[in-house]
Design an enzyme around this catalytic site. Structure first.
Site, PDB file in Angstrom:
ATOM      1  N   GLU A 113       0.850  -1.197   0.000  1.00 57.94           N
ATOM      2  CA  GLU A 113       0.000   0.000   0.000  1.00 57.94           C
ATOM      3  C   GLU A 113       0.877   1.236   0.000  1.00 57.94           C
ATOM      4  O   GLU A 113       2.038   1.164   0.385  1.00 57.94           O
ATOM      5  CB  GLU A 113      -0.841   0.056   1.297  1.00 57.94           C
ATOM      6  N   LYS A 115       2.179   4.629   1.614  1.00 58.53           N
ATOM      7  CA  LYS A 115       2.261   5.152   2.980  1.00 58.53           C
ATOM      8  C   LYS A 115       1.869   6.628   2.911  1.00 58.53           C
ATOM      9  O   LYS A 115       2.621   7.456   2.403  1.00 58.53           O
ATOM     10  CB  LYS A 115       3.666   4.984   3.537  1.00 58.53           C
ATOM     11  N   ASP A 117       1.121  10.358   4.072  1.00 58.67           N
ATOM     12  CA  ASP A 117       1.849  11.214   4.998  1.00 58.67           C
ATOM     13  C   ASP A 117       0.931  12.288   5.573  1.00 58.67           C
ATOM     14  O   ASP A 117       0.868  13.409   5.091  1.00 58.67           O
ATOM     15  CB  ASP A 117       3.021  11.861   4.249  1.00 58.67           C
ATOM     16  N   TYR A 225      -6.725   2.046   6.375  1.00 58.71           N
ATOM     17  CA  TYR A 225      -5.838   0.942   6.012  1.00 58.71           C
ATOM     18  C   TYR A 225      -5.771  -0.191   7.020  1.00 58.71           C
ATOM     19  O   TYR A 225      -4.956  -1.083   6.870  1.00 58.71           O
ATOM     20  CB  TYR A 225      -4.429   1.478   5.739  1.00 58.71           C
ATOM     21  N   LYS A 312      10.568   3.620   3.234  1.00 58.79           N
ATOM     22  CA  LYS A 312      10.454   5.074   3.072  1.00 58.79           C
ATOM     23  C   LYS A 312      11.287   5.522   1.882  1.00 58.79           C
ATOM     24  O   LYS A 312      12.462   5.162   1.777  1.00 58.79           O
ATOM     25  CB  LYS A 312      10.960   5.776   4.330  1.00 58.79           C
ATOM     26  N   CYS A 406      14.595  47.594   0.983  1.00 61.49           N
ATOM     27  CA  CYS A 406      13.489  46.961   0.258  1.00 61.49           C
ATOM     28  C   CYS A 406      13.738  47.023  -1.255  1.00 61.49           C
ATOM     29  O   CYS A 406      13.992  48.100  -1.793  1.00 61.49           O
ATOM     30  CB  CYS A 406      12.182  47.658   0.603  1.00 61.49           C
ATOM     31  N   CYS A 409      10.820  49.442  -2.773  1.00 58.37           N
ATOM     32  CA  CYS A 409      10.642  50.865  -2.499  1.00 58.37           C
ATOM     33  C   CYS A 409      11.882  51.503  -1.865  1.00 58.37           C
ATOM     34  O   CYS A 409      11.895  52.711  -1.631  1.00 58.37           O
ATOM     35  CB  CYS A 409       9.424  51.088  -1.606  1.00 58.37           C
ATOM     36  N   CYS A 424       9.636  45.248   5.393  1.00 62.62           N
ATOM     37  CA  CYS A 424       9.713  46.599   4.871  1.00 62.62           C
ATOM     38  C   CYS A 424       8.669  47.406   5.644  1.00 62.62           C
ATOM     39  O   CYS A 424       7.486  47.069   5.612  1.00 62.62           O
ATOM     40  CB  CYS A 424       9.385  46.613   3.376  1.00 62.62           C
ATOM     41  N   CYS A 430       4.852  51.181  -0.232  1.00 63.57           N
ATOM     42  CA  CYS A 430       5.589  50.125  -0.936  1.00 63.57           C
ATOM     43  C   CYS A 430       4.615  49.366  -1.848  1.00 63.57           C
ATOM     44  O   CYS A 430       3.627  48.803  -1.356  1.00 63.57           O
ATOM     45  CB  CYS A 430       6.214  49.215   0.121  1.00 63.57           C
TER      46      CYS A 430
HETATM   47  S1  IVH Z   1      -0.465   0.305   8.834  1.00 60.00           S
HETATM   48  C1  IVH Z   1       0.434  -1.382  13.156  1.00 60.00           C
HETATM   49  N1  IVH Z   1      -0.737   1.410   6.489  1.00 60.00           N
HETATM   50  O1  IVH Z   1       2.362   5.241   9.144  1.00 60.00           O
HETATM   51  C2  IVH Z   1       0.703  -0.324  12.183  1.00 60.00           C
HETATM   52  N2  IVH Z   1       0.111   2.760   8.261  1.00 60.00           N
HETATM   53  O2  IVH Z   1       4.779   4.573  10.948  1.00 60.00           O
HETATM   54  C3  IVH Z   1      -0.483  -0.053  11.384  1.00 60.00           C
HETATM   55  N3  IVH Z   1       0.555   5.085   7.608  1.00 60.00           N
HETATM   56  O3  IVH Z   1       0.979   5.300  12.345  1.00 60.00           O
HETATM   57  C4  IVH Z   1      -0.216   0.987  10.398  1.00 60.00           C
HETATM   58  N4  IVH Z   1      -0.093   4.897   5.515  1.00 60.00           N
HETATM   59  O4  IVH Z   1      -0.053   6.785  10.556  1.00 60.00           O
HETATM   60  C5  IVH Z   1      -0.343   1.593   7.765  1.00 60.00           C
HETATM   61  N5  IVH Z   1      -1.091   2.237   4.363  1.00 60.00           N
HETATM   62  C6  IVH Z   1      -0.703   2.440   5.625  1.00 60.00           C
HETATM   63  C7  IVH Z   1      -0.230   3.688   6.096  1.00 60.00           C
HETATM   64  C8  IVH Z   1       0.178   3.802   7.424  1.00 60.00           C
HETATM   65  C9  IVH Z   1       0.389   5.711   6.443  1.00 60.00           C
HETATM   66  C10 IVH Z   1       1.102   5.738   8.830  1.00 60.00           C
HETATM   67  C11 IVH Z   1       0.267   5.521  10.059  1.00 60.00           C
HETATM   68  C12 IVH Z   1       1.157   4.842  11.053  1.00 60.00           C
HETATM   69  C13 IVH Z   1       2.518   5.190  10.539  1.00 60.00           C
HETATM   70  C14 IVH Z   1       3.495   4.118  10.964  1.00 60.00           C
END
Ligand code: IVH
Length: 668
Positions: A113, A115, A117, A225, A312, A406, A409, A424, A430
């Protein structure tokens, strides 16, 4: 309408609106227009206000949020919220795979999946209804942010279909789409708040906002997720996500089953660049064992599960040459340095410029012209310079010195104590500051002048037709119509809108003036407490800070604004043009200070007034409406169906409980 018929209509509208929400926010396939949606919502709002006995916290009307200030309650997670162990290389992933294969000789699958942010959230559902939303907190305890989460349109308040366990938890990530990010930072600058550094901070900052109405405006999104509970529908992770999707949750469309590490790596490579085309931020891939039985067998360490790992992405970096540094002056006079670079490819786009934020950053990087610099694209949208290759620097290279005057101006720049930015100070002379003030003045949330935009303001300014906001009201039709790309029609529209802006209420005029730190909310408070611009002009710092929610920083900024004779003159001109410089009569007639110093909590449903109306009455009479009960609460204004825990707490803290009639008597 008989009570039963009303109840039926309310239920019908709620179901219909939920369905349209789902089609719009989850499927992205709306079948009615926004206007039709609003019409249905208005009908429901009206029925609910007139019939408070049908109140339901999960009604679609609750998605607009509330203005109440909220202190979050800390609650214990039912299952602790673990994190994931991180990896950054193929080797680490192969290690992870090997460890699992040592523990089992059966074949198994992974699920890959994205990740996301943002900020993680845990939702508890009971009998198909959202019951509670808790932030991650320290993993054991989190903040109860249910009211805020209810405003997120892609989170179902009532589940669809059937087959969901009577109680379960679902976890996911709350995200702020890139498209909303820039707008929010602009608004924050207007309110004198520091900008959010990236979308992750913006998402978590928004989720923890004290007012759910602010959350509602910010248009957060969420992907889910992980499903947790006793009677889950499937014995695989993916099976459960598919079920959750049927119940109305937003599940990422980019999930793949992989039978081995090679397939996992292919998924990782595929998303390395493609992820930058998504509307939300991602920083890696999560790899999970699909079978729940195997997940259980592998178990967890104190911190993270053994059945999952995050990969990551390294923030994309590129090396290029620093050609020059230029400086931009914003509406508030803040000067931002910008690095001009030799164009370079980075994460799928050509980068020519990078932000340097402020003078300290230039100093810390020890930047010299012609330097080889490393640029990085992280959760931020604009790339930044993260390092300099000192070794390749030419011995005669010239150090980058922050400018002293500036660029627009020529005024000498100043740096206020405790602030990183240089300013400024020439705010009324300005050009970018003047134009910025005019743009703010005409903006939708301020005077809402139709047909005028930043390009027209530019033209008007450059032609010498408008040099301040009052000049806009002196414009003649032929002056506008002969401007580039404008004509008679546009000129008529602009003049009509300017003329109509004489009816814009005082609180918005006050906001439109663009006094530093006087955002929409502060303007509203000031207008209601001081009633006229003259009172505000003459208010002392002490008088201003005596008002709830007005602190020293705001008070000083107001004093500074009115100590400038040019501003007084400007306001006189605006007054002559007929702009509202006084609170409207209806608001004045309804206000008193009968509740001054009192904090009142409202709970339950009421016969004569809606909760919103009661709240307004408290504020109009100088009182403060709070949402959680404490020993400092003056009264509990109780209606029918009041929550038992609130009642119990009020009795325990000996807080007087008053009825709607008692309250109405109090304010006369
Ligand atoms: S699974 C037991 N799936 O990443 C852990 N986490 O560093 C269950 N996150 O706290 C998390 N996308 O906030 C999972 N597809 C994804 C995710 C995901 C982002 C974040 C989540 C978690 C952190 C872990």
């Amino acid at each position: 309408m008989a009570n039963e018929t009303i109840g039926n209509r309310i239920a019908e509208l709620r179901a219909e609106l939920e369905e349209h929400n789902y089609r719009y926010y989850i499927l992205s396939q709306p079948v009615i227009s926004d206007q039709e949606f609003d019409l249905l919502l208005k009908e429901l709002e009206r029925l609910e206000t007139e019939n408070p006995e049908f109140f339901d916290p999960n009604s679609p009307t609750q998605r607009v949020g509330s203005d109440l200030n909220k202190e979050f309650k800390q609650v214990r997670h039912q299952y602790s919220m673990l994190s994931l162990s991180n990896s950054y290389s193929e080797e680490e992933l192969r290690d992870f795979d090997q460890k699992i294969r040592k523990l089992t000789d059966q074949s198994f699958e992974y699920v890959c999946e994205l990740k996301y942010d943002g900020t993680s959230i845990s939702l508890q559902y009971k009998n198909g209804m959202l019951d509670r939303a808790i932030t991650r907190g320290d993993g054991t305890f989190g903040d109860d942010v249910t009211d805020n989460v209810r405003t997120i349109r892609s989170i179902p308040l009532k589940l669809k279909g059937s087959g969901y366990p009577s109680e379960f938890e679902i976890r996911g990530e709350i995200l702020l789409p890139f498209s909303v990010f820039a707008r929010i930072n602009e608004e924050r600058a207007e309110e004198g708040e520091p900008p959010f550094a990236n979308v992750r901070n913006a998402a978590s900052g928004t989720l923890k906002s004290q007012k759910s109405s602010v959350v509602a405006q910010r248009k957060l999104d969420a992907y889910f997720y992980n499903l947790m509970g006793d009677d889950l529908p499937a014995d695989t992770h993916l099976g459960n996500l598919h079920a959750a999707k049927e119940w109305g949750f937003k599940i990422s469309p980019h999930i793949e089953k992989c039978s081995d590490m090679d397939e996992v790596l292919a998924f990782i490579h595929k998303w390395n660049l493609q992820r930058f085309e998504l509307p939300v931020a991602t920083d890696g891939i999560v790899i999970k064992v699909n079978s729940l039985k195997l997940q259980q067998y592998l178990g967890t360490t104190a911190k993270s599960p053994r059945w999952a790992i995050a990969y990551k992405y390294k923030a994309e970096q590129a090396a290029t040459i620093l050609k020059s540094v230029t400086y931009q002056v914003g509406r508030t006079g803040a000067v931002t340095p910008v690095a001009n670079l030799e164009p370079v490819q980075l994460a799928g786009t050509t980068v020519k410029r990078a932000t340097l934020h402020n003078a300290d950053i230039i100093k810390n990087l020890d930047l010299h012209l012609g330097d080889t610099v490393f640029v990085e694209k992280g959760g931020e949208i604009i790339p930044k310079i993260v390092g300099v290759d000192q070794a390749s620097r030419h011995p005669m290279a010239q150090a980058v010195e922050f400018i002293k005057y500036c660029p627009e101006c020529g005024s000498q720049l100043i740096r206020k104590e405790g602030e990183a930015a240089f300013y400024c100070p020439n705010e009324d002379g300005c050009p970018p500051q003047i134009k910025g003030k005019m743009e703010h003045f005409i903006s939708r949330r301020a005077m809402n002048i139709d047909g005028l935009g930043s390009e027209t303001i530019d033209l008007l300014y450059n032609e010498g037709l408008a040099r301040n906001i009052a000049d806009l009201y002196d414009l003649q039709k032929e002056q506008i119509s002969r401007l580039e790309r404008l004509g008679d029609k546009s000129a008529d529209r602009i003049l009509k809108s300017l003329s109509e802006s004489r009816n814009v209420p005082f609180e918005r005029v006050l906001f439109a003036l663009g006094i530093r730190f006087v955002g929409e909310t502060v303007a509203k408070i000031l207008a209601h407490r001081l009633i006229t611009i003259e009172n505000l002009e003459s208010a002392s710092i002490e008088e201003l800070t005596a008002i709830d929610e007005i602190g020293g920083r705001i008070a000083e900024s107001i004093r500074l604004y009115f100590s400038n004779p040019q501003h007084i003159q400007l306001i006189e001109r605006l007054k002559e043009k007929g702009l509202q410089m006084k609170l409207d009569e209806a608001s004045i007639a309804n206000r008193s200070q009968k509740l001054e110093g009192l904090t009142i909590i409202i709970s339950g449903s009421f016969e004569k007034n809606s909760r919103d109306d009661l709240k307004k009455m408290i504020e109009q009479n100088g009182g403060k409406n709070v949402s959680s009960i404490s020993k400092n609460t003056s009264y509990l204004l109780a209606g029918s169906n009041i929550g038992p825990s609130k009642l119990e707490k009020a009795v325990k803290l000996a807080i007087p409980i008053i009825s709607e009639d008692d309250f109405l008597k109090m304010i006369g």
